[in-house]
Enzyme design. Structure first.
Site, short mmCIF file in Angstrom:
data_model
loop_
_atom_site.label_atom_id
_atom_site.label_comp_id
_atom_site.label_asym_id
_atom_site.label_seq_id
_atom_site.Cartn_x
_atom_site.Cartn_y
_atom_site.Cartn_z
N ARG A 96 0.84 -1.20 0.00
CA ARG A 96 0.00 0.00 0.00
C ARG A 96 0.87 1.25 0.00
O ARG A 96 0.52 2.27 -0.57
CB ARG A 96 -0.94 -0.01 1.22
N TYR A 141 -17.13 17.67 -14.60
CA TYR A 141 -17.61 16.30 -14.62
C TYR A 141 -18.59 16.07 -13.47
O TYR A 141 -18.34 16.49 -12.33
CB TYR A 141 -16.42 15.35 -14.53
N ASP A 172 -7.93 19.41 -14.26
CA ASP A 172 -8.21 18.05 -14.71
C ASP A 172 -7.83 17.99 -16.19
O ASP A 172 -8.51 18.56 -17.04
CB ASP A 172 -9.69 17.73 -14.51
N LYS A 195 -8.89 6.79 -18.87
CA LYS A 195 -9.27 7.31 -20.17
C LYS A 195 -8.09 7.26 -21.15
O LYS A 195 -7.58 6.21 -21.46
CB LYS A 195 -9.84 8.72 -20.01
#
Length: 386
Positions: free
Chosen positions: A55, A107, A179, A204
């Site tokens: 982690r 978004y 973004d 994306k």
């Protein structure tokens, strides 16, 4: 994408192939190995070689973080399990009572995170038209920490002048978060334009093959690097090594893919713009787009996304259901072409809010197929939509 070389003399496509990658020193493998492990043997009690637990860090993930930071021109990158995990972790660097200024067509998932998760926790936000610098300046308060923007925006493809927004935000004591999912560093590098932080949905274009979920945050701000490093471990919203490897694989071809996405999108936008069956086309590469000049200045290409209006929700739904090469699905940025109606799909969470999108809006993620075939598919679907 035909960009100028940076300080080390390398252009983007070369950098994309080599960033974060060195031949494996043991076997000479040209790809970064997938370190499929949850923990690491230590040399002595409390003496890990690098990390004590996956982690905290993983070599495959570290290579991805290095690559994204290098491509964006930032000092440090952090990889996450999704774009929303990246945004959430970044927003956890703020404190109750802090304020954000948002673009008024961001978004829907970002708006939902702020309005329904973090606003009850104590964050406040104001949505404004970031193309109006006076409106931005008026929205800033002494508690404004971030000005959060997309450019091109999702889904209406407005263009925001990053350099101008950064000047206003910095004068008001706020940082700028961009973004960069739609443009990617192949087309636009916000940090070079004055932004302080860049976020991505790696799912994306960076991944590019619709086969992973991931996110990223990059920055050169020392305090944010320290805070994000702590939160990455404390919150733990990190990607696994397989997704990290797939994202690294995608980065290698980012430049050449974005060239094809842009070429195809430009051809489709021109077709739709000249078709009487279409009411309005949103694409920053069109000369009459209000952000065309700004986009031409701060981007090296206009992107692979095209949106348009058809005059009614019924026609939009009919068209989206009639395409054959454009698959009806959420998400974007893969090699295949996708179509959606944002109102009831990706942006359903902003229905009834100031960010609500028109119900007749159709969004295309234009893939890398032959443009003539994609245009023929849309032509047929427009006939079917009536």
């Amino acid at each position: 994408m035909g960009d100028a070389p940076r300080d080390d003399g390398l252009r983007f496509d070369t950098r994309a192939v080599h960033a974060g990658a060195e031949p494996d020193p043991v076997f000479g493998a040209v790809n970064v190995p997938i370190y499929q492990t949850s923990t690491y043997v230590q040399d002595a009690v409390g003496a890990p070689k690098t990390w004590d637990y996956a982690r905290v860090g993983n070599p495959t993930r570290a290579a991805l973080e290095t690559a994204i930071a290098e491509l964006e021109g930032a000092r440090r990158g952090f990889a996450f399990a999704s774009g929303m995990a990246a945004e959430t972790t970044l927003l956890l660097t703020l404190r109750p009572g802090d304020h954000l200024v948002l673009g008024d067509d961001i978004y829907g998932g970002t708006y939902r995170l702020l309005a329904r998760v973090l606003e009850p926790w104590g964050l406040t936000s104001t949505a404004v038209d970031l193309t109006d610098l006076d409106e931005l300046a008026a929205a800033l308060t002494d508690r404004t920490r971030f000005v959060w923007l997309e450019t091109p925006t999702n889904p209406t493809l407005h263009i925001v002048d990053i350099e101008a927004v950064a000047a206003v935000a910095h004068a008001g004591g706020a940082r700028v978060v961009v973004d960069n999912t739609f443009a990617t560093p192949a087309l636009q590098r916000p940090i070079a334009l004055g932004a302080d932080v860049v976020v991505h949905s790696v799912t994306k274009y960076l991944g590019g093959h619709s086969d992973l979920i991931g996110g990223a945050v990059v920055t050169s701000e020392d305090d944010l690097v320290e805070a994000l490093g702590f939160l990455t471990t404390a919150v733990g919203a990190v990607p696994g090594p397989m997704d990290s490897y797939l994202a690294l694989r995608g980065l290698r071809t980012l430049g050449v893919r974005m060239t094809r996405h842009c070429d195809n999108a430009a051809a489709i936008a021109a077709f739709l713009d000249g078709d009487a069956r279409v009411e309005h086309v949103f694409y920053p590469g069109l000369a009459d787009h209000p952000g065309n000049e700004i986009a031409a200045r701060q981007m090296t290409g206009f992107g692979g996304m095209v949106s348009f209006r058809l005059g009614s929700a019924e026609r939009a739904a009919a068209l989206a259901g009639a395409t054959e090469l454009f698959w009806l699905a959420e998400s974007l940025g893969g090699v295949e072409s996708l179509i959606e109606v944002p109102g009831p799909m990706t942006h359903a969470s902003v229905a009834g809010s100031p960010l609500e999108v028109p119900d007749d809006l159709v969004r295309l993620s234009v893939g890398i197929e032959d443009a003539a075939d994609l245009i023929a598919d849309l032509d047929h679907a427009l006939d079917a939509a009536g």
